[in-house]
Design a protein around this motif. Structure first.
Motif, PDB file in Angstrom:
ATOM      1  N   ILE A  49      85.419  37.393  98.404  1.00  0.00           N
ATOM      2  CA  ILE A  49      86.037  38.584  97.468  1.00  0.00           C
ATOM      3  C   ILE A  49      86.243  39.843  98.106  1.00  0.00           C
ATOM      4  CG2 ILE A  49      85.091  39.793  95.657  1.00  0.00           C
ATOM      5  CD1 ILE A  49      83.374  37.212  95.037  1.00  0.00           C
ATOM      6  N   GLY A  50      85.539  40.095  98.994  1.00  0.00           N
ATOM      7  CA  GLY A  50      85.832  41.593  99.885  1.00  0.00           C
ATOM      8  C   GLY A  50      87.239  41.180 100.489  1.00  0.00           C
ATOM      9  N   THR A  51      87.549  40.236 101.235  1.00  0.00           N
ATOM     10  CA  THR A  51      88.796  40.040 101.794  1.00  0.00           C
ATOM     11  C   THR A  51      89.701  40.074 101.029  1.00  0.00           C
ATOM     12  OG1 THR A  51      87.741  38.894 103.672  1.00  0.00           O
ATOM     13  CG2 THR A  51      90.224  38.366 103.528  1.00  0.00           C
ATOM     14  N   PHE A  52      89.685  39.267  99.843  1.00  0.00           N
ATOM     15  CA  PHE A  52      90.734  39.127  98.768  1.00  0.00           C
ATOM     16  C   PHE A  52      91.033  40.512  98.309  1.00  0.00           C
ATOM     17  CE2 PHE A  52      92.256  38.617  94.589  1.00  0.00           C
ATOM     18  CZ  PHE A  52      92.937  37.580  94.310  1.00  0.00           C
ATOM     19  N   SER A  53      90.177  41.429  98.235  1.00  0.00           N
ATOM     20  CA  SER A  53      90.417  42.914  97.616  1.00  0.00           C
ATOM     21  C   SER A  53      91.140  43.606  98.451  1.00  0.00           C
ATOM     22  CB  SER A  53      88.969  43.417  97.216  1.00  0.00           C
ATOM     23  OG  SER A  53      88.446  43.855  98.410  1.00  0.00           O
ATOM     24  N   LEU A  54      91.374  43.449  99.890  1.00  0.00           N
ATOM     25  CA  LEU A  54      92.022  44.138 100.803  1.00  0.00           C
ATOM     26  C   LEU A  54      93.637  44.203 100.522  1.00  0.00           C
ATOM     27  CD1 LEU A  54      90.249  43.265 104.027  1.00  0.00           C
ATOM     28  CD2 LEU A  54      89.994  45.460 102.733  1.00  0.00           C
ATOM     29  N   GLU A  55      94.127  42.967  99.708  1.00  0.00           N
ATOM     30  CA  GLU A  55      95.192  42.867  99.602  1.00  0.00           C
ATOM     31  C   GLU A  55      95.861  42.413  98.234  1.00  0.00           C
ATOM     32  OE1 GLU A  55      97.262  40.470 102.349  1.00  0.00           O
ATOM     33  OE2 GLU A  55      96.455  41.389 104.153  1.00  0.00           O
ATOM     34  N   ASN A  56      94.870  42.349  97.397  1.00  0.00           N
ATOM     35  CA  ASN A  56      95.067  41.801  96.065  1.00  0.00           C
ATOM     36  C   ASN A  56      94.200  42.855  94.959  1.00  0.00           C
ATOM     37  OD1 ASN A  56      96.628  39.289  96.286  1.00  0.00           O
ATOM     38  ND2 ASN A  56      94.551  38.904  97.726  1.00  0.00           N
ATOM     39  N   LYS A  57      94.582  42.702  93.647  1.00  0.00           N
ATOM     40  CA  LYS A  57      93.712  43.511  92.728  1.00  0.00           C
ATOM     41  C   LYS A  57      92.854  42.558  92.023  1.00  0.00           C
ATOM     42  CE  LYS A  57      94.475  46.279  88.454  1.00  0.00           C
ATOM     43  NZ  LYS A  57      93.249  45.892  87.884  1.00  0.00           N
ATOM     44  N   LEU A  58      91.613  43.044  92.061  1.00  0.00           N
ATOM     45  CA  LEU A  58      90.772  42.297  91.522  1.00  0.00           C
ATOM     46  C   LEU A  58      90.712  42.179  90.097  1.00  0.00           C
ATOM     47  CD1 LEU A  58      87.487  42.757  93.993  1.00  0.00           C
ATOM     48  CD2 LEU A  58      88.717  40.771  93.833  1.00  0.00           C
ATOM     49  N   PRO A  59      90.155  41.045  89.517  1.00  0.00           N
ATOM     50  CA  PRO A  59      89.970  41.126  87.942  1.00  0.00           C
ATOM     51  C   PRO A  59      88.861  41.993  87.769  1.00  0.00           C
ATOM     52  CG  PRO A  59      89.506  39.002  88.652  1.00  0.00           C
ATOM     53  CD  PRO A  59      90.015  39.815  90.025  1.00  0.00           C
ATOM     54  N   ASP A  60      88.595  42.259  86.442  1.00  0.00           N
ATOM     55  CA  ASP A  60      87.232  42.879  85.910  1.00  0.00           C
ATOM     56  C   ASP A  60      86.120  42.126  86.345  1.00  0.00           C
ATOM     57  OD1 ASP A  60      88.653  45.041  85.117  1.00  0.00           O
ATOM     58  OD2 ASP A  60      88.890  44.487  83.054  1.00  0.00           O
ATOM     59  N   SER A  61      85.059  42.689  86.516  1.00  0.00           N
ATOM     60  CA  SER A  61      83.780  41.883  86.608  1.00  0.00           C
ATOM     61  C   SER A  61      83.547  41.068  85.691  1.00  0.00           C
ATOM     62  CB  SER A  61      82.712  42.964  86.883  1.00  0.00           C
ATOM     63  OG  SER A  61      82.875  43.797  88.150  1.00  0.00           O
ATOM     64  N   ASN A  62      82.907  39.775  85.962  1.00  0.00           N
ATOM     65  CA  ASN A  62      82.741  38.956  85.028  1.00  0.00           C
ATOM     66  C   ASN A  62      81.335  38.454  85.215  1.00  0.00           C
ATOM     67  OD1 ASN A  62      82.663  36.586  83.215  1.00  0.00           O
ATOM     68  ND2 ASN A  62      84.080  35.595  84.371  1.00  0.00           N
ATOM     69  N   THR A  63      80.439  38.468  84.381  1.00  0.00           N
ATOM     70  CA  THR A  63      79.044  38.091  84.452  1.00  0.00           C
ATOM     71  C   THR A  63      78.752  36.789  83.369  1.00  0.00           C
ATOM     72  OG1 THR A  63      78.415  39.514  82.579  1.00  0.00           O
ATOM     73  CG2 THR A  63      78.037  40.258  85.006  1.00  0.00           C
ATOM     74  N   LYS A  64      79.778  36.109  83.053  1.00  0.00           N
ATOM     75  CA  LYS A  64      79.821  34.939  82.197  1.00  0.00           C
ATOM     76  C   LYS A  64      79.441  33.838  83.111  1.00  0.00           C
ATOM     77  CE  LYS A  64      81.472  32.498  78.134  1.00  0.00           C
ATOM     78  NZ  LYS A  64      82.562  32.147  77.138  1.00  0.00           N
ATOM     79  N   LEU A  65      78.653  32.932  83.005  1.00  0.00           N
ATOM     80  CA  LEU A  65      78.419  32.000  83.842  1.00  0.00           C
ATOM     81  C   LEU A  65      79.157  30.618  83.419  1.00  0.00           C
ATOM     82  CD1 LEU A  65      74.656  32.290  84.996  1.00  0.00           C
ATOM     83  CD2 LEU A  65      76.508  32.944  86.128  1.00  0.00           C
ATOM     84  N   PRO A  66      79.961  30.139  84.004  1.00  0.00           N
ATOM     85  CA  PRO A  66      80.817  28.928  83.594  1.00  0.00           C
ATOM     86  C   PRO A  66      79.823  27.848  83.469  1.00  0.00           C
ATOM     87  CG  PRO A  66      81.260  29.294  86.120  1.00  0.00           C
ATOM     88  CD  PRO A  66      80.353  30.409  85.618  1.00  0.00           C
ATOM     89  N   ARG A  67      79.964  26.875  82.636  1.00  0.00           N
ATOM     90  CA  ARG A  67      79.637  25.362  82.477  1.00  0.00           C
ATOM     91  C   ARG A  67      79.814  24.788  83.693  1.00  0.00           C
ATOM     92  NH1 ARG A  67      77.176  24.408  77.456  1.00  0.00           N
ATOM     93  NH2 ARG A  67      77.763  25.867  75.888  1.00  0.00           N
ATOM     94  N   VAL A  68      79.013  23.772  84.181  1.00  0.00           N
ATOM     95  CA  VAL A  68      79.184  23.040  85.356  1.00  0.00           C
ATOM     96  C   VAL A  68      78.511  21.798  85.327  1.00  0.00           C
ATOM     97  CG1 VAL A  68      79.620  24.977  86.885  1.00  0.00           C
ATOM     98  CG2 VAL A  68      77.447  23.967  86.923  1.00  0.00           C
ATOM     99  N   GLU A  69      79.050  20.738  86.289  1.00  0.00           N
ATOM    100  CA  GLU A  69      78.310  19.565  86.146  1.00  0.00           C
ATOM    101  C   GLU A  69      76.852  19.757  86.638  1.00  0.00           C
ATOM    102  OE1 GLU A  69      80.504  16.754  88.509  1.00  0.00           O
ATOM    103  OE2 GLU A  69      82.346  17.224  87.257  1.00  0.00           O
TER     104      GLU A  69
END
Length: 128
Positions: A49-69
């Motif tokens: 995520i940190g590396t991604f932020s160096l060259e891209n705009k991060l989306p807003d924070s998200n604390t909603k946990l996705p459903r998974v298997e």
């Protein structure tokens, strides 16, 4: 004030891999990475995520946990984006330094790259 972002990650065990058995998905930025343990997987997600932020705009924070298997681990990771950028920004900045003239003259005669020498000295001094 530092910018801190929080994102959910999904960690699944990859039984086919012994070196990096934990596969990590970062859905909010469509990212993937791997880890040697759950803790390492979380650190790798933070770094991704940190590396991604160096060259891209991060989306807003998200604390909603996705459903998974069943068997997957879902957790949140937080990244201090401001601190990450400070530590990993490799842009070159111009600095003015003062040195004795005789060192300047000797350096020019020997075709010394002063920026390179200063960078090496700072890395050594700062144990980087």
């Amino acid at each position: 004030m530092d910018e801190v972002r929080v994102f959910p990650i999904i960690i699944t065990k990859n039984k086919d891999s012994s070196e990096y058995p934990y596969f990590v998905e970062i859905p909010d930025i469509d990212g993937m990475t791997e880890g040697k343990s759950i803790a390492d997987a979380m650190k790798m997600a933070e770094d991704y995520i940190g590396t991604f932020s160096l060259e891209n705009k991060l989306p807003d924070s998200n604390t909603k946990l996705p459903r998974v298997e069943e068997g997957a681990v879902v957790t949140l990771v937080s990244v201090n984006v401001s601190e990450y950028k400070r530590k990993n920004d490799n842009r070159v900045v111009k600095k003015t330094i003062s040195i004795p003239n005789y060192l300047n003259e000797l350096g020019k005669e020997n075709r010394i790259n002063f920026s390179e020498v200063m960078t090496a000295a700072l890395k050594k001094k700062l144990s980087v």
